[in-house]
Design an enzyme around this catalytic site. Structure first.
Site, PDB file in Angstrom:
ATOM      1  N   ASP A 111      44.427  40.640  35.537  1.00  0.00           N
ATOM      2  CA  ASP A 111      43.859  41.942  35.697  1.00  0.00           C
ATOM      3  C   ASP A 111      41.821  41.774  34.952  1.00  0.00           C
ATOM      4  O   ASP A 111      42.511  41.231  33.838  1.00  0.00           O
ATOM      5  CB  ASP A 111      44.808  42.892  34.888  1.00  0.00           C
ATOM      6  CG  ASP A 111      44.416  44.142  34.401  1.00  0.00           C
ATOM      7  OD1 ASP A 111      43.824  44.437  35.757  1.00  0.00           O
ATOM      8  OD2 ASP A 111      44.424  44.654  33.627  1.00  0.00           O
ATOM      9  N   ASP A 158      38.111  47.093  39.025  1.00  0.00           N
ATOM     10  CA  ASP A 158      39.613  46.928  38.765  1.00  0.00           C
ATOM     11  C   ASP A 158      40.383  45.815  39.880  1.00  0.00           C
ATOM     12  O   ASP A 158      40.607  46.936  40.635  1.00  0.00           O
ATOM     13  CB  ASP A 158      39.802  47.548  38.353  1.00  0.00           C
ATOM     14  CG  ASP A 158      41.624  48.229  38.080  1.00  0.00           C
ATOM     15  OD1 ASP A 158      41.837  47.389  36.880  1.00  0.00           O
ATOM     16  OD2 ASP A 158      41.797  49.151  37.409  1.00  0.00           O
TER      17      ASP A 158
END
Length: 475
Positions: free
Chosen positions: A350, A159
């Site tokens: 992201d 992430d």
């Protein structure tokens, strides 16, 4: 947030043929497309099966995979994933709704961080890593790493929106069911806890100190889930030839809320505790990854390394309020070779959000042009908040208008078809939807999701404060 824009029914475009074969009709179709958009190169012609993943794992080797630290990236619900055997995959609606939740949380976080009103800023929620029911996480992609000496292997999501890496550890007061046995610190010769006075402890945003001077961490998420435990050090094994001794991570002993079956998380944010920052002295300040076009393929995640020769770079946009996140400046969109007039926007890039979220006016402008050019295809009912969907039943080949995102500095990212259309799932094998959505208001911020990053070598050149995109990065 404001309501979505109201969309009018648009006239069908006469440039699209009603049916065509894979080769002959694609050539004829291209003539109509050229008349509408200026040239055949402004359209993507692909097999109708190009959006459907295989039932078996189909590995691909990208240029970045030659890096000694490269990890294989797989889709968490695809046939290459070790998590696949742990129950049925969530439905497309569940995945989309949870993705929407994550995006909304991140957008509120950005708005809260930039607000001058202290009360409004306090309403910003923390960036979620997991959402909702068991086996459902928002991040589509996972890697497998070794931890401890001897190494024991764990499948974790990676992430770019998180900093601290963590796994569940024994003894565990409250643990969710995960894919592999819990990490047992007692079985590792190189494990140690981090004392309260250590720099890594002081830099944690949420920490406490135990009576015996162990640094205690807490990771809390927007859905109320959290993991608490000891900040620790141990050897992280990336590949048989590459290990990072003394890697700092969270050893979670108490976990509450809703998590998936992955074993933990690898953080790639900008703060010093992230994997990329801890490995910078060994590999260089940066990392890259490539996400496969289909869930049945493989990609890679690599630390450091040279950028591909075809990479186009755009500057990172610094954020004083959110220093651990990566922002880019979107300056334009090109559809079928023609620029769509849109205002500039700050885009959070992201790895954990699926769809790209655009400011409402920008999304409306993209939608209007795309829907008009796709007017020759039969519309299909939408799914969740995706309402620009098409039924391709009976089509041997598809002709889709090209979409390119233009970033500051002139970097032009011409999306793969898998970055333009998203398939709804096995229940609707011939239906796909425009893979963009609106943020719900016209604030000049958005999120560049992982669907639009597919097939590119995405290079985070932290040393030079820039992000690059290299076409055909996975193959």
């Amino acid at each position: 947030m404001a309501a979505f824009v109201t969309r009018r029914a648009l006239p069908r475009a006469s440039c699209l043929a009603a049916a065509f074969a894979v080769v002959a009709a694609a050539s004829a179709f291209r003539l109509g497309a050229a008349a509408a958009s200026g040239g055949p190169g402004d359209w993507r012609v692909v097999s109708a099966g190009a959006l459907r993943p295989s039932a078996v794992c189909t590995p691909a080797e990208g240029a970045g995979a030659s890096n000694s630290s490269a990890l294989k990236v797989v889709h968490r619900h695809g046939p290459c994933s070790p998590l696949r055997s742990r129950g049925a995959a969530p439905s497309p609606v569940e995945i989309l709704d949870r993705d929407r939740d994550r995006a909304n949380s991140m957008l509120r976080k950005i708005a809260g961080a930039s607000a001058t009103n202290a009360a409004r800023a306090s309403m910003g929620v923390r960036l979620p890593a997991h959402w909702a029911t068991a086996s459902l996480g928002t991040n589509n992609y996972v890697v497998t790493v070794g931890l401890g000496t001897p190494a024991r292997y764990f499948t974790v999501e990676f992430d770019t929106g998180s900093d601290l890496s963590w796994v569940q550890c024994k003894p565990c007061k409250d643990c969710y069911e995960q894919n592999d046995p819990l990490f047992d610190p007692a079985k590792s010769r190189t494990f140690s806890t981090v004392p309260c006075g250590a720099r890594e402890c002081r830099e944690l945003p949420s920490r406490t100190c135990s009576p015996d001077n162990r640094c205690r961490f807490e990771c809390a998420y927007a859905d109320g889930s959290q993991t608490d435990g000891d900040l620790a050090r141990d050897t992280l094994t990336l590949t048989p030839s590459d290990a990072i001794p003394g890697f700092v991570f969270g050893c979670g002993h108490e976990n509450s809320g809703f998590f998936g079956t992955e074993d933990g998380l690898i953080g790639l944010g900008r703060k010093s505790v992230s994997l990329s920052s801890q490995a910078a002295s060994r590999h260089g300040a940066g990392f890259s990854y490539c996400l496969p076009s289909l869930s049945s393929g493989t990609g890679y995640l690599a630390l450091g390394g040279a950028a591909p020769a075809n990479a186009q770079f755009t500057p990172m946009v610094p954020s004083r309020d959110l220093p651990s996140l990566y922002f880019l400046r979107l300056t334009g969109i090109v559809v079928a070779g023609k620029a769509v007039k849109v205002p500039a926007a700050s885009m959070l890039i992201d790895s954990g959000t699926q769809l790209t979220n655009l400011p409402d006016g920008t999304f409306a402008a993209l939608w209007s042009v795309f829907a008009r050019l796709m007017g020759g295809y039969r519309r299909a009912p939408g799914l969740s908040f995706l309402d620009t969907c098409y039924n391709f039943t009976g089509r041997a080949a598809l002709q889709v208008p090209s979409v390119a995102l233009v970033f500051a500095g002139g970097a032009t990212v011409s999306l793969d078809v898998s970055g333009v259309l998203v398939r709804l799932g096995s229940d609707e094998p011939h239906v796909a939807c425009l893979a963009f959505t609106s943020t719900g208001d016209d604030a000049p911020v958005g999120i560049l999701g992982n669907t639009q990053q597919k097939t590119f070598a995405v290079v985070y050149d932290v040393a030079n404060q820039r992000v690059g995109f290299g076409a055909k990065g996975c193959a």
